[in-house]
Design an enzyme around this catalytic site. Structure first.
Site, mmCIF file in Angstrom:
data_model
loop_
_atom_site.group_PDB
_atom_site.id
_atom_site.type_symbol
_atom_site.label_atom_id
_atom_site.label_comp_id
_atom_site.label_asym_id
_atom_site.label_seq_id
_atom_site.Cartn_x
_atom_site.Cartn_y
_atom_site.Cartn_z
ATOM 1 N N ASP A 174 0.870 -1.184 0.000
ATOM 2 C CA ASP A 174 0.000 0.000 0.000
ATOM 3 C C ASP A 174 0.901 1.227 0.000
ATOM 4 O OD1 ASP A 174 -1.891 1.938 0.344
ATOM 5 O OD2 ASP A 174 -2.362 1.425 2.420
ATOM 6 N N PRO A 181 11.322 8.280 -2.758
ATOM 7 C CA PRO A 181 11.721 6.990 -2.189
ATOM 8 C C PRO A 181 10.784 5.845 -2.552
ATOM 9 C CG PRO A 181 11.231 8.607 -0.453
ATOM 10 C CD PRO A 181 11.063 9.299 -1.756
HETATM 11 N N1 SPD Z 1 -2.570 8.840 -5.578
HETATM 12 C C1 SPD Z 1 -2.492 8.326 -4.255
HETATM 13 C C2 SPD Z 1 -2.207 6.867 -4.163
HETATM 14 C C3 SPD Z 1 -1.979 6.445 -2.756
HETATM 15 C C4 SPD Z 1 -2.123 4.994 -2.524
HETATM 16 N N2 SPD Z 1 -1.921 4.630 -1.138
HETATM 17 C C5 SPD Z 1 -2.776 5.278 -0.236
HETATM 18 C C6 SPD Z 1 -2.621 4.826 1.177
HETATM 19 C C7 SPD Z 1 -3.928 4.551 1.813
HETATM 20 N N3 SPD Z 1 -3.826 3.592 2.850
#
Ligand code: SPD
Length: 301
Positions: A174, A181
């Protein structure tokens, strides 16, 4: 490319500033912005890794911003967190040991611990301030971070999978967007280390951006995964606040196919978006996405 158009209103000395009546805009591409009317800025800080803000918005409620990019909002977070979690967890018939890389807000962990087979969920988040602020300002998302089965490690996920071997049933990445980074979390070397960190029948999923705006990236990731995992698939979900509104997830698996699930043995978990039918349908790709996957590697989309 992406910045907070109203950034000048943040008072970095005070850290917190009320932006009542003003708008936050994320420039999602050089030519496209999403704007949310801000009720109140609840928190702002520069962590060792990024700029972090939590704003309360009229349309989507509390919203976590990292480097001025929307990570999650309390109103629409369930689309993303359910789809990145339950697709891999229901594909594996017995997920016991799960690794989440990134996801310091806790949304994925909340979904992971809904699965009764999960004995251990390790969250590897590089930035401890994301976890601390999620617990304080986004309690409905961070709710499971203190679950007895959850271990939170403040480490670099890239380094973590470099060191692990034959350990996890499911790995969920996620990440933020592939900027700075986080670029390494979208690399073939990282995927090879993910493969090595998985058990012999393990599988992984990563968020892989917008098929509408990032076709070239998705094409390259799918090619990398095809060289590493015997089963690799792309699936889609709607995420209202992300660029284009349609989002992609890439799944690599050593043994289990997400399209061949014995639904009778899948656990019943409470969800607001994900269902077995949504799971199956998410792998049905529109022709424009199919074209991305079939195009020569270096094509422009
Ligand atoms: N464009 C934003 C993409 C972010 C993906 N990850 C989000 C984290 C939510 N837990």
């Amino acid at each position: 490319m992406l910045n907070l158009l109203l950034g000048k209103f943040f008072d970095k000395n005070k850290g917190v500033l009320n932006l009542r009546g003003t708008w936050f805009s994320e420039l999602q591409t050089p030519d496209l912005a999403i704007s949310l009317k801000v009720k109140e800025t609840l928190h702002y800080e520069k962590t060792p890794y990024q700029e972090l803000a939590v704003v309360d918005t009229e349309a989507y409620g509390r919203t976590l911003l990292l480097d001025n990019i929307i990570m999650t909002t309390v109103k629409d977070e369930f689309f993303y967190h359910e789809m990145i979690s339950h697709v891999p967890l229901n594909t594996h018939p017995n997920p016991r040991n799960v690794l989440v890389i990134g996801g310091g807000d806790g949304g994925v962990i909340r979904e992971v611990v809904k699965h009764p087979t999960v004995e251990k969920a390790t969250l590897v988040e590089i930035d401890a301030r994301v976890v601390a602020n999620a617990k304080e300002y986004l309690p409905e998302i961070a709710v499971a971070l203190d679950d007895a089965r959850v271990e939170v490690r403040y480490e670099d996920g890239i380094e973590h999978v470099r060191l692990m071997e034959d350990t996890y049933d499911v790995i969920i990445v996620d990440s933020t967007d592939p900027i700075g980074p986080a670029v390494g979390l979208f690399s073939a070397e990282f995927y090879r280390n993910v493969y090595k960190s998985l058990k012999a029948d393990g599988l992984f999923v990563a968020q892989t951006e917008s098929p509408f705006f990032s076709g070239k990236l998705i094409r390259r990731i799918q090619d990398d995964l095809a060289q590493i995992f015997p089963i690799n698939r792309l699936y889609l979900a709607t995420i209202p606040t992300y660029p284009g509104g349609l989002w992609s997830f890439s799944l690599g698996s050593k043994e289990y196919d997400p399209l061949r699930i014995d639904w009778k043995r899948a656990p019943q978990v409470a969800t607001r978006y994900y269902t077995p039918a949504i799971h199956q349908g998410a792998f049905a790709l529109p022709p424009f996405v199919q074209e991305i996957l079939e195009a020569p590697l270096e094509s422009e989309y």
